[in-house]
Every structure is written in structure tokens, then in C-alpha cells.
Write a protein that holds these residues in place. Structure first.
Motif, short mmCIF file in Angstrom:
data_model
loop_
_atom_site.label_atom_id
_atom_site.label_comp_id
_atom_site.label_asym_id
_atom_site.label_seq_id
_atom_site.Cartn_x
_atom_site.Cartn_y
_atom_site.Cartn_z
N PHE A 273 12.63 -0.44 -8.29
CA PHE A 273 11.71 -1.56 -8.07
C PHE A 273 10.32 -0.99 -7.77
CE2 PHE A 273 10.14 -4.50 -4.55
CZ PHE A 273 9.64 -5.47 -5.41
N ALA A 274 10.25 -0.03 -6.85
CA ALA A 274 8.97 0.58 -6.50
C ALA A 274 9.09 2.09 -6.56
CB ALA A 274 8.52 0.14 -5.11
N ARG A 275 8.01 2.74 -6.94
CA ARG A 275 8.02 4.20 -7.03
C ARG A 275 7.69 4.84 -5.68
NH1 ARG A 275 3.98 4.91 -11.81
NH2 ARG A 275 4.53 7.10 -11.60
N HIS A 276 7.14 4.04 -4.78
CA HIS A 276 6.82 4.50 -3.44
C HIS A 276 7.10 3.34 -2.49
CE1 HIS A 276 4.50 8.32 -3.37
NE2 HIS A 276 4.51 8.15 -2.07
N TYR A 277 7.74 3.63 -1.37
CA TYR A 277 7.91 2.61 -0.32
C TYR A 277 7.13 3.08 0.91
CZ TYR A 277 11.60 0.75 -3.30
OH TYR A 277 12.29 0.22 -4.37
N GLY A 278 6.06 2.37 1.25
CA GLY A 278 5.20 2.79 2.35
C GLY A 278 5.38 1.90 3.56
N HIS A 279 5.45 2.53 4.74
CA HIS A 279 5.66 1.74 5.96
C HIS A 279 4.76 2.22 7.08
CE1 HIS A 279 9.38 0.91 3.66
NE2 HIS A 279 9.02 -0.31 4.02
N SER A 280 4.10 1.24 7.70
CA SER A 280 3.21 1.56 8.82
C SER A 280 3.97 1.35 10.12
CB SER A 280 1.98 0.67 8.76
OG SER A 280 2.38 -0.68 8.65
N ALA A 281 3.59 2.13 11.11
CA ALA A 281 4.30 2.10 12.40
C ALA A 281 3.93 0.85 13.19
CB ALA A 281 3.95 3.36 13.18
#
Ligand code: 5CA
Ligand code: ZN
Length: 408
Positions: A273-281
Motif C-alpha cells: 500500500f505504501a513504500r514508507h510508513y512514517g510515524h511521529s512521536a
């Protein structure tokens, strides 16, 4: 939906740096490798209360991604949703004897104002769950037809659920073990004990109409959408599969982004689905996560109403690293205000040290998993030095505007 106003982003002299970003799925900092058009989906608000500093920190982190991709010459196709129908909205409307539609519209309008004031670049598409219901219905019907979704055996409330194991890859996004999944599923809107489900981790796709709840007629029967399918469908319809970045706060790692990915992959038989999964703290206050349920919220609009410069709020939130859980304090705001004044004085000088070296540092630090503390330290150092270059103050002000989003 209507998005918020944009502002011009100045060009920055010198050579851009390709962005490397932490990817939750592979648990490493990896290069983002977008094509000419970079695609990003950042999960939007559930508009039942005002934007607090935790929300703001998350949108600011991914605004930096937007800016770095622009700096690298990409056309950025950014999409954000608004969860304008869901349990928390209905619960708050009942508590306050408000109309849920009016509540959602009011808080969404305030969110737009806050984002514009913080100079967050707007998404190209800002899409509500309600306006997406026909698309969501079509997607759920497709999942039912393919056997990856099923109805619970309940005459009164024939809800539709997703077979979480349908793609054979469940868990790849979060990497969580079963125990962690069970805990977060129960804590974050899941319903492990719903009678009739085939597995506790199967997730709601379509909630059949209940008395006193809003519902929409459809080929699935009257009802309303589940949460995760909303984001899968909005992202898929606007951006397609293999988006360059799916992002949000770390509380969305599981279940929300795991299921958004699984739904989209089951719908298309494609991966990922996504090539990168980004998460902020998570941003807290006095050591506790800032959350609506705990009531320990600092609202962006409250600070603005108190006369705080939105650029100081932005600088304060960026003074910590986006992957570090951290608390908001009045000290952080005081330091940011002092720093903003110093930076403004530094770019108002008739001459200063040359800009090129500082701009390289800003780009290097930001391209290294959005290292804002280091970028800010580099700008602090430049501000304290004397120099003779008359072009430098303007060039630095433009770079700080374009890359950090701070208008000096
Ligand atoms: N509408 C869904 C996403 S589809 C939602 O989570 N809405 S929200 O209003 O609860 O949160 C909006 C964004 O702010 C999410 O990315 C969430 O992860 C993030 N967020 C919420 N609380 C905090 C916090 N204390 N610190 C940092 N980010 C937060
Ligand atoms: Zn979402």
C-alpha cells in the motif's frame, strides 16, 4: 472539502539533499525514492475538539517531508482525510447536546485556521469520510464479493467485518506481536469481543444502522463506514497503490495503518500500500500523553488567542525530534520565542556570514530523518556569528522559510 490557503515556497540556492526517513515497516532509516510526483497521505483529524499541540506536531513533521520533496524538485501530491463520522464525534455531540454535523464543521474550520497560521502547506485533496461513502460502499462490496469480508450472523445489526488474515501479510506494517496487537486493538477503537466475528482481530468495515445513529442507505444496507477502510479508500482513489509515504502519529501504527494497508492490498491484490510508513512521536504535557480523553490539552487556537506568535509554536514543536516522545512545557515556548527574536534580528542585519555553508547544513540535517534539533542548532550558530556578506541575510531567511517553514 475545502482545504486551507497556501503560501509561496521560495527557491533555495545550492544542491538539494534526497530525504532519508525512518520507515516503521522495515524499522530503519531508508531513502525515500519518489518519482517526479511524490505521493503522501497523512491521516487527518477526527473533528470533535480543537487542534492540540500533539496534532500540530504530527502535521508539522510531515510538512517538513513535503518541503524537502519540493526542494528536491518533486511535484508533491498530498492527500489528507477528515474523519467526519465516527464514534468519538457522535459521543461528544451527545455529551454537549450538539449537532454532530455542526460540531464536525466547526472543528474542521478551526483546524484549517490553525494549520494556515502554523504555515503547514495544505494537501491537494482534503477529503471527508462522509463525502467518500459511495466509494467506501463500493470497496466493501468488492471485499464481500471476494470473500475477504463477511457479515456477522446478526439479524438486527448485520455488521460487515474484514478477515484480517486475508492478504497473508498481516502485521508487516507494525511488526507487533499478537499480544501487542490485541492490546492496541482493544484500546484504539477495536471490538475484539463482538459476538459473531470469526476472529477477535477482524476489523469493522461497515456498521449496520443503529437507532439514534446517523446512517446512509446503500447496497450493503443502511449503515456507516468503519475507520480504517475510510483511509484505504480515500488514499487509493486519490493516489493509487505504492504511495511514497503513509503517515500519522505513532498511535496509528496499530491498528489503523496495519488495517488501512491490509484493506487496500486485499482490494487491489497488490503490495505494498505504501513504500514508507512514517510515524511521529507523542507530545505530552507534564509527562502524560496529550489526549482528549485525559483532558490535558494545549490548543493551538488557545495559544493564538493569547497572542502567541504561531512561528514560535512551530519553532517550539520542531525543537524536539519528531520520533522522540516529549512533553510540551512553557520553557519550550519561552525558548522558541527568544530564538525567533534572535533569528529575526540576524536576518535583518545588513551583512552576515555566507549562507551557502549554513544552507548545506540545514539540508543535511533535515534530510537525515528530519533532524530539526541539529538544523536549529546550525541556524543558532550562524545567527551568533558576524560576517560581511550582504546577500546572506535574505538567502538565509528564504532557506529557513522554505525548508523549516518559519517566516522570519
Ligand atoms: N482521524 C484519525 C486518523 S484517520 C485520527 O487519529 N484523528 S485524531 O484527531 O485523533 O488525530 C490526528 C493526528 O494527530 C493523528 O495522526 C494522531 O496520531 C496525531 N496525534 C494525536 N494525539 C497526538 C499526540 N499527543 N502527539 C502527537 N500526535 C498526536
Ligand atoms: Zn487515517
Amino acid at each position: 472539502m475545502q482545504t486551507w490557503p497556501s503560501h509561496p515556497v521560495p527557491d533555495v540556492a545550492g544542491t538539494p539533499r534526497p530525504l532519508r526517513l525512518y520507515d516503521t515497516s522495515s524499522a530503519q532509516v531508508r531513502p525515500t525514492a519518489p518519482g517526479p510526483t511524490a505521493t503522501m497521505y497523512v491521516c487527518g483529524i477526527t473533528p470533535y475538539d480543537a487542534t492540540h499541540l500533539g496534532h500540530a506536531a504530527t502535521y508539522l513533521a510531515f510538512d517538513l517531508v513535503h518541503r524537502l520533496w519540493l526542494d528536491n524538485g518533486h511535484d508533491v501530491h498530498y492527500v489528507q482525510n477528515v474523519t467526519d463520522i465516527d464514534d468519538p464525534l457522535l459521543e461528544r455531540a451527545i455529551r454537549d447536546q450538539d449537532d454532530w454535523v455542526v460540531l464536525g464543521m466547526r472543528e474542521t474550520a478551526l483546524f484549517r485556521e490553525d494549520m494556515a497560521a502554523l504555515r503547514v502547506l495544505p494537501p491537494r485533496e482534503f477529503t471527508g469520510a462522509v463525502e467518500s461513502i459511495p466509494d467506501i460502499v463500493a470497496a466493501v462490496a468488492k471485499l464481500l464479493a471476494s470473500g475477504t469480508a463477511y457479515r456477522v450472523d446478526d439479524q438486527e445489526f448485520p455488521d460487515i467485518y474484514f478477515d484480517h488474515a486475508a492478504t497473508g501479510r498481516f502485521g508487516y506494517e507494525s511488526g507487533y506481536d499478537r499480544e501487542t496487537m490485541d492490546r492496541f486493538f482493544a484500546e484504539r477503537g477495536g471490538d475484539p469481543d463482538r459476538p459473531g466475528k470469526r476472529h477477535p482481530l477482524d476489523a469493522l468495515l461497515w456498521r449496520a444502522a443503529r437507532p439514534d445513529e446517523p446512517s446512509w442507505p446503500s447496497e450493503l444496507g443502511p449503515g456507516r463506514p468503519g475507520w480504517h477502510i475510510e483511509c484505504s479508500v480515500i488514499a487509493l482513489n486519490s493516489l493509487g497503490m505504492g504511495i511514497d509515504l503513509q503517515a500519522g502519529g505513532s498511535d496509528l501504527i496499530f491498528p489503523h495503518h496495519e488495517y488501512s494497508a491490509a484493506h487496500a492490498e486485499a482490494l487491489t491484490s497488490e503490495h505494498p500500500f505504501a513504500r514508507h510508513y512514517g510515524h511521529s512521536a507523542m507530545i505530552g504535557l507534564d509527562g502524560e500523553k496529550m489526549s482528549k480523553s485525559k483532558g490535558n490539552l494545549v490548543f493551538v487556537s488557545r495559544l493564538r488567542a493569547d497572542g502567541v506568535d504561531p512561528m514560535a509554536i512551530r519553532l517550539g514543536l520542531l525543537s524536539g525530534h519528531y520520533r522522540q516522545d516529549r512533553s510540551w512545557t512553557t520553557d519550550i515556548l519561552d525558548t522558541a520565542q527568544t530564538r525567533l527574536t534572535a533569528w529575526r534580528a540576524a536576518v535583518a542585519r545588513p551583512s552576515a556570514p555566507p549562507a551557502a555553508d549554513l544552507i548545506t547544513r540545514l539540508r543535511d540535517h533535515l534530510a537525515n530523518d528530519l533532524d530539526t534539533p541539529q538544523a536549529i542548532a546550525a541556524m543558532d550558530a550562524w545567527s551568533r556569528q558576524d560576517g560581511t556578506d550582504p546577500q546572506a541575510p535574505t538567502a538565509v531567511a528564504q532557506a529557513v522559510d522554505a525548508l523549516l517553514g518559519i517566516k522570519l
